[in-house]
Design a protein around this motif. Structure first.
Motif, PDB file in Angstrom:
ATOM      1  N   THR A  86       0.813  -1.222   0.000  1.00 30.40           N
ATOM      2  CA  THR A  86       0.000   0.000   0.000  1.00 30.40           C
ATOM      3  C   THR A  86       0.846   1.271   0.000  1.00 30.40           C
ATOM      4  OG1 THR A  86      -0.138  -0.102   2.426  1.00 30.40           O
ATOM      5  CG2 THR A  86      -1.927  -1.120   1.157  1.00 30.40           C
ATOM      6  N   ARG A  87       1.947   1.284   0.775  1.00 32.79           N
ATOM      7  CA  ARG A  87       2.772   2.489   0.843  1.00 32.79           C
ATOM      8  C   ARG A  87       3.769   2.600  -0.305  1.00 32.79           C
ATOM      9  NH1 ARG A  87       2.023   0.783   6.134  1.00 32.79           N
ATOM     10  NH2 ARG A  87       1.127   2.361   7.510  1.00 32.79           N
ATOM     11  N   LYS A  88       3.995   1.502  -1.011  1.00 29.65           N
ATOM     12  CA  LYS A  88       4.864   1.491  -2.185  1.00 29.65           C
ATOM     13  C   LYS A  88       6.296   1.941  -1.874  1.00 29.65           C
ATOM     14  CE  LYS A  88       1.270   0.303  -4.563  1.00 29.65           C
ATOM     15  NZ  LYS A  88       1.104  -1.105  -5.014  1.00 29.65           N
ATOM     16  N   VAL A  89       6.814   1.520  -0.727  1.00 33.99           N
ATOM     17  CA  VAL A  89       8.194   1.820  -0.348  1.00 33.99           C
ATOM     18  C   VAL A  89       8.906   0.508  -0.037  1.00 33.99           C
ATOM     19  CG1 VAL A  89       7.605   4.086   0.588  1.00 33.99           C
ATOM     20  CG2 VAL A  89       7.576   2.088   2.085  1.00 33.99           C
ATOM     21  N   PRO A  90      10.233   0.472  -0.172  1.00 34.31           N
ATOM     22  CA  PRO A  90      10.989  -0.750   0.159  1.00 34.31           C
ATOM     23  C   PRO A  90      11.014  -0.977   1.662  1.00 34.31           C
ATOM     24  CG  PRO A  90      12.482   1.030  -0.422  1.00 34.31           C
ATOM     25  CD  PRO A  90      11.096   1.530  -0.706  1.00 34.31           C
ATOM     26  N   VAL A  91      10.042  -1.679   2.167  1.00 39.07           N
ATOM     27  CA  VAL A  91       9.808  -1.761   3.606  1.00 39.07           C
ATOM     28  C   VAL A  91      10.942  -2.468   4.337  1.00 39.07           C
ATOM     29  CG1 VAL A  91       8.368  -3.818   3.226  1.00 39.07           C
ATOM     30  CG2 VAL A  91       8.184  -2.547   5.367  1.00 39.07           C
ATOM     31  N   ASN A  92      11.405  -3.594   3.841  1.00 40.35           N
ATOM     32  CA  ASN A  92      12.461  -4.333   4.540  1.00 40.35           C
ATOM     33  C   ASN A  92      13.775  -3.560   4.545  1.00 40.35           C
ATOM     34  OD1 ASN A  92      10.715  -6.428   5.075  1.00 40.35           O
ATOM     35  ND2 ASN A  92      11.377  -7.682   3.348  1.00 40.35           N
ATOM     36  N   ALA A  93      14.109  -2.935   3.435  1.00 35.88           N
ATOM     37  CA  ALA A  93      15.340  -2.152   3.367  1.00 35.88           C
ATOM     38  C   ALA A  93      15.276  -0.959   4.315  1.00 35.88           C
ATOM     39  CB  ALA A  93      15.587  -1.679   1.935  1.00 35.88           C
ATOM     40  N   THR A  94      14.103  -0.322   4.403  1.00 34.22           N
ATOM     41  CA  THR A  94      13.943   0.830   5.294  1.00 34.22           C
ATOM     42  C   THR A  94      14.082   0.419   6.755  1.00 34.22           C
ATOM     43  OG1 THR A  94      12.467   1.906   3.696  1.00 34.22           O
ATOM     44  CG2 THR A  94      12.388   2.697   5.967  1.00 34.22           C
ATOM     45  N   LEU A  95      13.453  -0.695   7.124  1.00 33.74           N
ATOM     46  CA  LEU A  95      13.536  -1.170   8.505  1.00 33.74           C
ATOM     47  C   LEU A  95      14.964  -1.595   8.855  1.00 33.74           C
ATOM     48  CD1 LEU A  95      10.225  -3.244   8.749  1.00 33.74           C
ATOM     49  CD2 LEU A  95      10.700  -0.992   9.736  1.00 33.74           C
ATOM     50  N   LEU A  96      15.659  -2.207   7.910  1.00 35.67           N
ATOM     51  CA  LEU A  96      17.038  -2.622   8.166  1.00 35.67           C
ATOM     52  C   LEU A  96      17.936  -1.402   8.396  1.00 35.67           C
ATOM     53  CD1 LEU A  96      19.221  -4.790   8.300  1.00 35.67           C
ATOM     54  CD2 LEU A  96      19.488  -4.572   5.821  1.00 35.67           C
TER      55      LEU A  96
END
Length: 210
Positions: A86-96
């Motif tokens: 839904t947010r269309k962002v690289p979620v795993n990379a951002t959290l890492l």
């Protein structure tokens, strides 16, 4: 005029000239002399709000998207290429990136030389990247493309490389050790990728070539 007035407020000018400002507190020390502890704290808070938070967010967004692009091109583990539905962002990379930044920040905060060491590491990493960039200019234009624009494609990059090389050689020893270890890991990973024929699949470049 502002710089001159600020220089008059430096509490120990001789020490500052001799030892420099490794912790980056000269501005706040001058503010403390001018108005007391409250002004030093106020300027520190204003600095953090004005550009500290903004720069951190930009750096995290840029780094996470770099990891995402490398993972998408099969240069890093695939889980980093996951995009939030839904947010269309690289979620795993951002959290890492957020987790590593938080852990590193907390660790450096506990060290007496944490700020100085962290600044040295960041600067060392940037300068190392620019060293490689200068080499890539020469290789791309002179070696591969046969350019005869000696100033822009050979002399200027070599001068820049020598200047940055001098700074890197004289950097903080701890930063040198960690940075060279990190660089060695990167070279090992690159060799492994090339050995397994995992070259980046850059769709835009491939389309232009076609």
């Amino acid at each position: 005029m502002q710089t001159w007035v600020a220089s008059l407020l430096v509490p120990d000018a001789d020490k500052l000239i001799k030892d420099g400002d490794p912790d980056g507190t000269a501005f706040y020390d001058a503010a403390r002399v001018a108005g007391g502890a409250w002004l030093a704290k106020l300027t520190a808070l204003a600095t953090a709000i004005a550009w500290g938070f903004a720069n951190s967010l930009v750096a995290q967004a840029a780094t996470s998207r770099l990891l995402y692009a490398m993972a998408r091109d099969r240069q890093l583990p695939g889980f980093l290429a996951k995009v939030h539905p839904t947010r269309k962002v690289p979620v795993n990379a951002t959290l890492l990136v957020a987790a590593v930044s938080l852990a590193l920040g907390l660790y450096m905060q506990q060290r007496s030389d944490g700020i100085t060491l962290l600044s040295s590491l960041v600067n060392f990493g940037a300068m190392t990247a620019f060293l490689v960039l200068h080499v890539s200019v020469v290789v791309h234009y002179v070696v591969r493309s046969g350019s005869r624009d000696w100033w822009r494609h050979l002399i200027a990059p070599v001068i820049g490389f020598l200047i940055l090389g001098y700074v890197v050689i004289n950097a903080k020893v701890a930063a040198q050790k960690l940075a060279f270890v990190w660089l060695a890991i990167g070279v090992a990973v690159l060799i492994g990728l090339l050995a397994t024929h995992r070259r980046p699949a850059l769709a835009g470049i491939e389309e232009e070539n076609e």
